[in-house]
Design an enzyme around this catalytic site. Structure first.
Site, PDB file in Angstrom:
ATOM      1  N   GLY A  67       1.264  -1.264  -0.062  1.00 53.67           N
ATOM      2  CA  GLY A  67      -0.541   0.149  -0.279  1.00 53.67           C
ATOM      3  C   GLY A  67       0.948   1.008  -0.156  1.00 53.67           C
ATOM      4  CB  SER A  68       4.193   1.467   1.839  1.00 49.48           C
ATOM      5  OG  SER A  68       3.338   1.852   2.588  1.00 49.48           O
ATOM      6  CB  SER A 111       4.587   0.893   9.285  1.00 51.06           C
ATOM      7  OG  SER A 111       5.220  -0.577   8.574  1.00 51.06           O
ATOM      8  CB  THR A 114       8.428  -1.435   4.646  1.00 48.76           C
ATOM      9  OG1 THR A 114       6.881  -1.014   4.807  1.00 48.76           O
ATOM     10  CG2 THR A 114       8.423  -2.419   3.908  1.00 48.76           C
ATOM     11  NE  ARG A 161      -6.467  -3.770   3.757  1.00 45.25           N
ATOM     12  CZ  ARG A 161      -6.764  -4.277   4.355  1.00 45.25           C
ATOM     13  NH1 ARG A 161      -4.994  -3.883   4.714  1.00 45.25           N
ATOM     14  NH2 ARG A 161      -7.532  -4.528   5.062  1.00 45.25           N
ATOM     15  CD  GLU A 247      -3.027  -5.469   1.266  1.00 45.26           C
ATOM     16  OE1 GLU A 247      -3.045  -5.124   2.509  1.00 45.26           O
ATOM     17  OE2 GLU A 247      -2.366  -4.711   0.491  1.00 45.26           O
ATOM     18  CG  HIS A 263       1.352  -8.693 -28.357  1.00 42.73           C
ATOM     19  ND1 HIS A 263       2.226  -8.582 -29.463  1.00 42.73           N
ATOM     20  CD2 HIS A 263       0.993  -7.440 -27.972  1.00 42.73           C
ATOM     21  CE1 HIS A 263       1.691  -7.492 -30.380  1.00 42.73           C
ATOM     22  NE2 HIS A 263       1.026  -6.545 -29.415  1.00 42.73           N
ATOM     23  CE  LYS A 356       4.098  -7.078   6.851  1.00 47.35           C
ATOM     24  NZ  LYS A 356       3.726  -5.672   7.191  1.00 47.35           N
TER      25      LYS A 356
END
Length: 369
Positions: A67-68, A111, A114, A161, A247, A263, A356
């Site tokens: 989201g960042s 945040s 990250t 987000r 999400e 293509h 995480k």
């Protein structure tokens, strides 16, 4: 074209109380407040004072994830036909080899913690690049403050987000104040007003019978959405739709762009109708789409006859900023209504949190060896 949906599904999207119970974190209200966030982001950005020597550098890089990170893509698409130096968006631990003392690097982490973005910050600093940080706090704010690096501090406490305006606006305004592009604040103010108008017709109070976002969610229910844009602002809008469905709705979704998909991906539509019937295609359209691409879209719709449905969503507004953000805003609402259809709370992202946690445990173990 929209598939048949059960009446009870339509009734669910008009049951405001039930949707509220599914959304204890108030994500719907955050999305509905996007116009206000954009206006606040403009006020914050207007108060930022940057060193003049950040202008006139040879290239621009944005670094961020999720989201960042999409804030960099949004800015790049908005200014790609104006900015005279190369601009790229990075999503990873490292930066391209060309990043040097002649680079302007925007480090974006809502945040401030990250892992990949903190690594990119360190790389930029070691290369001597000029850095501007955008964050709500965390380790990035601590590092920028300690290193005397310019930082735009935005309000915290949101899922990243849901903070797109806070993250993209400072980058766009900064590039204008430093002379890389024309001042975009007027265009963003127009966008904020347009977003407010759109909210009234796609918000929860508007019934499914007249609510485009609810109808889109009903069309996608039980299917895999394929979001198609074209080169330009609808490409990043398609990416945003895809990630928001992932999400918020906790569902698979994929994206691609014209003319590239003609293509390769288009071949799949003619070979496996059994699979195609499990897909719902969304075409994101803009008034500045290349006429040759528009022709490709019309022909491609013929080839996608076996899809469960093909929906088209058109941008609104005069400026690129307004048109892009209008598509993003509608998509954000679609992802929430799809979450409610799947009986999902849109806020938790358990799979990402699990990843995480596992990575953090491994890092702790490595430090004890």
């Amino acid at each position: 074209m929209m598939q048949h949906v059960e009446p009870e599904l339509q009734l669910l999207l008009d049951d405001i109380d039930k949707m509220s119970r599914l959304d204890p974190g108030g994500i719907l209200n955050l999305v509905a407040g996007f116009s206000g966030q954009l206006q606040e982001a403009l006020r914050i950005s207007a108060n930022v004072r940057l060193p003049e020597d950040l202008g006139g550098l040879r290239n621009i890089v944005t670094a961020g994830l999720g989201g960042s990170g999409i804030s960099g893509d949004v800015v790049r698409e908005l200014i790609s036909h104006e900015v005279k130096v190369p601009m790229t968006a990075v999503r990873g631990y490292d930066l391209p080899a060309f990043v040097s003392r002649e680079s302007l690097v925007f480090i974006s982490s809502y945040s401030g913690n990250t892992e990949e973005t903190l690594s990119a910050y360190e790389v930029a600093r070691k290369r001597g690049a000029r850095v501007i940080c955008v964050t709500s706090g965390g380790r990035l704010l601590e590092a920028a403050t300690s290193d005397d690096v310019p930082v735009v501090v935005v309000p915290g406490g949101l899922p990243p987000r849901c903070a797109l305006a806070y993250l993209a606006t400072p980058i766009l305004v900064s590039l204008g104040s430093l002379g890389y592009i024309e001042d975009r604040r007027g265009a963003l103010e127009e966008a904020a007003q347009l977003i407010e108008d759109i909210t009234t017709v796609v918000h929860v109070e508007a019934p499914a019978s007249v609510n485009q976002a609810k109808r889109m969610a009903l069309a996608m229910y039980g299917k895999v959405p394929l979001i198609y844009g074209s080169s330009g602002i609808t490409s990043v809008a398609a990416l945003r739709w895809k990630t928001q469905i992932n999400e918020n709705s906790k569902a698979h979704a994929f994206w691609n762009v014209f003319p590239e998909l003609n293509h390769n991906e288009v071949v799949g539509w003619t070979a496996r109708p059994d699979i195609s019937r499990g897909m719902h295609v969304v075409l994101l359209r803009d008034k500045e789409d290349d006429k040759r691409v528009e022709r490709r879209m019309e022909i491609t719709k013929e080839l996608m006859a076996e899809a469960s449905g093909v929906s088209e969503v058109f941008s609104h507004g005069k400026t690129k900023e307004a048109r892009l953000l209008s598509l993003i805003h509608i998509g954000d609402f679609v992802s929430l209504y799809l979450a409610f259809l799947y009986n999902q709370d849109p806020e938790p992202i358990k799979a990402i949190d699990y990843l995480k946690d596992r990575l953090a445990k491994k890092n702790d173990n490595d430090r004890t060896i």
